[in-house]
Motif scaffolding. Structure first.
Motif, PDB file in Angstrom:
ATOM      1  N   LYS A   1     -51.649  -9.096 -24.075  1.00 56.93           N
ATOM      2  CA  LYS A   1     -52.878  -8.895 -24.859  1.00 56.93           C
ATOM      3  C   LYS A   1     -52.529  -9.166 -26.323  1.00 56.93           C
ATOM      4  O   LYS A   1     -52.481  -8.259 -27.156  1.00 56.93           O
ATOM      5  CB  LYS A   1     -53.381  -7.463 -24.642  1.00 56.93           C
ATOM      6  N   ASN A   2     -52.264 -10.438 -26.607  1.00 59.02           N
ATOM      7  CA  ASN A   2     -51.690 -10.784 -27.899  1.00 59.02           C
ATOM      8  C   ASN A   2     -52.313 -12.059 -28.453  1.00 59.02           C
ATOM      9  O   ASN A   2     -53.162 -12.690 -27.822  1.00 59.02           O
ATOM     10  CB  ASN A   2     -50.170 -10.935 -27.783  1.00 59.02           C
ATOM     11  N   LEU A   3     -51.854 -12.417 -29.646  1.00 65.68           N
ATOM     12  CA  LEU A   3     -52.428 -13.566 -30.342  1.00 65.68           C
ATOM     13  C   LEU A   3     -52.203 -14.862 -29.573  1.00 65.68           C
ATOM     14  O   LEU A   3     -53.069 -15.750 -29.552  1.00 65.68           O
ATOM     15  CB  LEU A   3     -51.817 -13.665 -31.741  1.00 65.68           C
ATOM     16  N   SER A   4     -51.058 -14.984 -28.913  1.00 66.67           N
ATOM     17  CA  SER A   4     -50.771 -16.193 -28.148  1.00 66.67           C
ATOM     18  C   SER A   4     -51.807 -16.416 -27.051  1.00 66.67           C
ATOM     19  O   SER A   4     -52.278 -17.546 -26.837  1.00 66.67           O
ATOM     20  CB  SER A   4     -49.362 -16.093 -27.543  1.00 66.67           C
ATOM     21  N   SER A   5     -52.185 -15.343 -26.360  1.00 68.48           N
ATOM     22  CA  SER A   5     -53.194 -15.476 -25.301  1.00 68.48           C
ATOM     23  C   SER A   5     -54.557 -15.823 -25.884  1.00 68.48           C
ATOM     24  O   SER A   5     -55.311 -16.621 -25.306  1.00 68.48           O
ATOM     25  CB  SER A   5     -53.287 -14.176 -24.496  1.00 68.48           C
ATOM     26  N   VAL A   6     -54.898 -15.207 -27.036  1.00 70.23           N
ATOM     27  CA  VAL A   6     -56.173 -15.532 -27.681  1.00 70.23           C
ATOM     28  C   VAL A   6     -56.214 -17.008 -28.062  1.00 70.23           C
ATOM     29  O   VAL A   6     -57.214 -17.703 -27.839  1.00 70.23           O
ATOM     30  CB  VAL A   6     -56.400 -14.662 -28.939  1.00 70.23           C
ATOM     31  N   VAL A   7     -55.113 -17.504 -28.630  1.00 73.38           N
ATOM     32  CA  VAL A   7     -55.045 -18.915 -29.012  1.00 73.38           C
ATOM     33  C   VAL A   7     -55.263 -19.817 -27.798  1.00 73.38           C
ATOM     34  O   VAL A   7     -55.964 -20.838 -27.876  1.00 73.38           O
ATOM     35  CB  VAL A   7     -53.707 -19.230 -29.712  1.00 73.38           C
ATOM     36  N   SER A   8     -54.681 -19.435 -26.665  1.00 70.04           N
ATOM     37  CA  SER A   8     -54.851 -20.258 -25.460  1.00 70.04           C
ATOM     38  C   SER A   8     -56.315 -20.280 -25.023  1.00 70.04           C
ATOM     39  O   SER A   8     -56.803 -21.306 -24.524  1.00 70.04           O
ATOM     40  CB  SER A   8     -53.954 -19.756 -24.334  1.00 70.04           C
ATOM     41  N   VAL A   9     -57.029 -19.172 -25.200  1.00 72.09           N
ATOM     42  CA  VAL A   9     -58.464 -19.143 -24.874  1.00 72.09           C
ATOM     43  C   VAL A   9     -59.236 -20.038 -25.836  1.00 72.09           C
ATOM     44  O   VAL A   9     -60.077 -20.853 -25.420  1.00 72.09           O
ATOM     45  CB  VAL A   9     -59.010 -17.700 -24.911  1.00 72.09           C
ATOM     46  N   TRP A  10     -58.954 -19.917 -27.133  1.00 70.78           N
ATOM     47  CA  TRP A  10     -59.634 -20.762 -28.120  1.00 70.78           C
ATOM     48  C   TRP A  10     -59.380 -22.243 -27.851  1.00 70.78           C
ATOM     49  O   TRP A  10     -60.278 -23.062 -27.960  1.00 70.78           O
ATOM     50  CB  TRP A  10     -59.168 -20.406 -29.533  1.00 70.78           C
ATOM     51  N   GLN A  11     -58.138 -22.562 -27.493  1.00 73.29           N
ATOM     52  CA  GLN A  11     -57.806 -23.966 -27.220  1.00 73.29           C
ATOM     53  C   GLN A  11     -58.599 -24.491 -26.027  1.00 73.29           C
ATOM     54  O   GLN A  11     -59.095 -25.622 -26.038  1.00 73.29           O
ATOM     55  CB  GLN A  11     -56.306 -24.116 -26.967  1.00 73.29           C
ATOM     56  N   ALA A  12     -58.712 -23.658 -24.986  1.00 62.79           N
ATOM     57  CA  ALA A  12     -59.470 -24.074 -23.808  1.00 62.79           C
ATOM     58  C   ALA A  12     -60.950 -24.254 -24.153  1.00 62.79           C
ATOM     59  O   ALA A  12     -61.588 -25.233 -23.715  1.00 62.79           O
ATOM     60  CB  ALA A  12     -59.311 -23.043 -22.690  1.00 62.79           C
ATOM     61  N   LEU A  13     -61.502 -23.334 -24.934  1.00 57.67           N
ATOM     62  CA  LEU A  13     -62.904 -23.457 -25.337  1.00 57.67           C
ATOM     63  C   LEU A  13     -63.125 -24.743 -26.144  1.00 57.67           C
ATOM     64  O   LEU A  13     -64.077 -25.496 -25.905  1.00 57.67           O
ATOM     65  CB  LEU A  13     -63.320 -22.243 -26.174  1.00 57.67           C
TER      66      LEU A  13
END
Length: 348
Positions: A63-75
Motif C-alpha cells: 500500500k505504497n507510492l509504487s503501487s499508486v504509480v502503477s495504477v496511474w500508469q495503467a490509467l
C-alpha cells in the motif's frame, strides 16, 4: 456523501451505480488475491463488459507510492479521462489505495468501492478516507474523498480465512464500544471460532450504521469523527512497529491490541468501568493473542505515536471512553501513562 448499499443483488445495484456516473471508460482495480477469488464474480457483469483490469500486489506492505504509480500508469496508458471510473474491489488496502489514486488522477475521477473483506466493509471502504503508507508510517499520505457508491455484498465474506474475519471483527468491536451496552454484549457473544455468517451479516449492518452516523455528522474529522480512532493511536504504533520488523500484523489485530491499552487509559483517565474493560480485554486476548513487545520497545512506540494525525502541537492525542457510548475525544496522556498502558497490554 457516498451511498452505502448492503446488497443481495450486486450486479443490478452496480449497474445502477455505473449508469448514474455514465463514464467513458471503466477500470477495475484488484490485488492479486481478490483478482483470483473475487473478480471472477463481477467480470461477467454486463456493466463491466468493457472494463479494463488493473492488478496490484497484495498486502499492506504494497500500500505504497509504487503501487499508486502503477495504477496511474495503467490509467494513462489505456486512455482514462476525467470522465472515467475506477471500481475498487478488494480489502481496505485496495479501497484506500484505489480511492487515493482516483482522487489524484486528472485531479479526480469517480470511483466505486466493492469491499470484499469484513474489515473493508465495516471500516475502510466507507467514510471518504483514502491513502497510502509512507516512510513505514500507516496512512501517512492521503485525502478525504467519497466514493460515489459503496456496494457491500456479504457473500464475499465466505472467501475469507479465519484471520481476516477476526481482523474485521475488531473494528466491529470498536463500533460496538461507541454504540451501547446491548450492541457490545451482542458483539462479545459472537463465536469467532465457528462464525454464523447470517448473524455476522446482521452485526455488520448495525456496525456500518454506527460508522455512517458518526461520519455524516463530521465528514472531515474535526470533532465527533475522532471517536472512530478508539484503539488506533496505540494500535497504529503497534502496526508500524511490526511492519518495521518485517512481521506485519493485520490492521484489525493491531486495533484490538490498541483497544486493550486504550481501555486501560480510559479506566485511569476517564473512569471507564473496570469490569467492562476486563470483559472486553478477555475477549481480545482469547481471540487475538498478543504481540512480543518488550519494555525496550516503548521509546520506539512513543516516537511512532508522535506521528499520529490526531495529535495537536506535538501532544499525543487519544479518543477515550467514560462508558460504553461515552465518547471523550481530544484526551491526552503523558509518556508515563502510556508506558503503564503498554505494561497492561503486555502483562494484563
Amino acid at each position: 456523501m457516498q451511498k452505502v448499499i448492503i446488497t443481495a443483488a450486486l450486479e443490478s445495484d452496480l449497474a445502477a451505480a455505473v449508469q448514474a456516473i455514465a463514464p467513458d471508460r471503466i477500470f477495475l482495480l484488484a490485488d492479486t488475491i481478490t483478482h483470483r477469488l473475487c473478480t471472477p464474480v463481477v467480470t461477467p457483469f454486463r456493466c463491466l463488459a468493457a472494463a479494463r483490469e488493473i492488478v496490484i500486489p497484495e498486502g499492506d506492505t504494497n500500500k505504497n507510492l509504487s503501487s499508486v504509480v502503477s495504477v496511474w500508469q495503467a490509467l494513462q496508458t489505456h486512455g482514462a479521462t476525467r470522465h472515467s471510473l475506477l471500481v475498487n474491489i478488494g480489502g481496505g488496502m485496495v479501497t484506500d489505495l484505489g480511492g487515493f489514486a482516483a482522487s489524484c488522477f486528472k485531479r479526480g475521477i469517480a470511483f466505486i468501492n466493492i469491499p470484499t473483506t469484513l474489515l473493508a466493509m465495516v471500516d475502510a471502504s466507507a467514510g471518504g478516507k483514502t491513502g497510502i503508507n509512507f516512510g513505514s508510517l500507516k496512512n501517512e499520505i492521503g485525502i478525504f474523498n467519497d466514493p460515489r457508491s459503496v456496494l457491500i455484498d456479504t457473500a464475499f465474506l465466505r472467501t475469507l480465512d479465519d484471520r481476516n474475519i477476526r481482523s474485521g471483527f475488531a473494528e466491529m468491536l470498536k463500533h460496538a464500544l461507541l454504540a451501547d451496552e446491548k450492541t457490545l454484549d451482542e458483539t462479545l457473544a459472537f463465536d469467532l471460532e465457528h462464525p454464523d455468517f447470517q448473524q455476522l451479516a446482521k452485526l455488520l449492518a448495525a456496525s456500518v450504521a454506527v460508522k455512517e452516523r458518526i461520519v455524516e455528522s463530521d465528514p472531515h474529522e474535526q470533532g465527533l469523527r475522532k471517536a472512530l480512532n478508539v484503539g488506533h493511536t496505540i494500535g497504529h504504533a503497534l502496526e508500524s512497529w511490526a511492519m518495521r520488523r518485517k512481521t506485519p500484523v493485520l490492521h484489525g489485530y493491531a486495533v484490538a491490541f490498541g483497544i486493550v491499552a486504550e481501555l486501560f487509559l480510559s479506566v485511569t483517565k476517564t473512569g471507564f468501568p473496570v469490569g467492562t474493560m476486563r470483559k472486553i480485554v478477555s475477549f481480545i486476548r482469547e481471540n487475538y493473542g498478543t504481540l512480543p513487545v518488550t519494555c525496550d520497545d516503548y521509546d520506539e512506540l512513543l516516537e511512532l505515536m508522535t506521528h499520529d494525525k490526531k495529535n495537536i502541537a506535538g501532544t499525543i492525542n487519544f479518543t477515550l471512553l467514560d462508558s460504553v457510548g461515552g465518547i471523550r475525544i481530544n484526551q491526552t496522556a503523558g509518556n508515563d501513562d502510556i508506558r503503564e498502558a503498554l505494561d497492561f497490554f503486555r502483562e494484563g
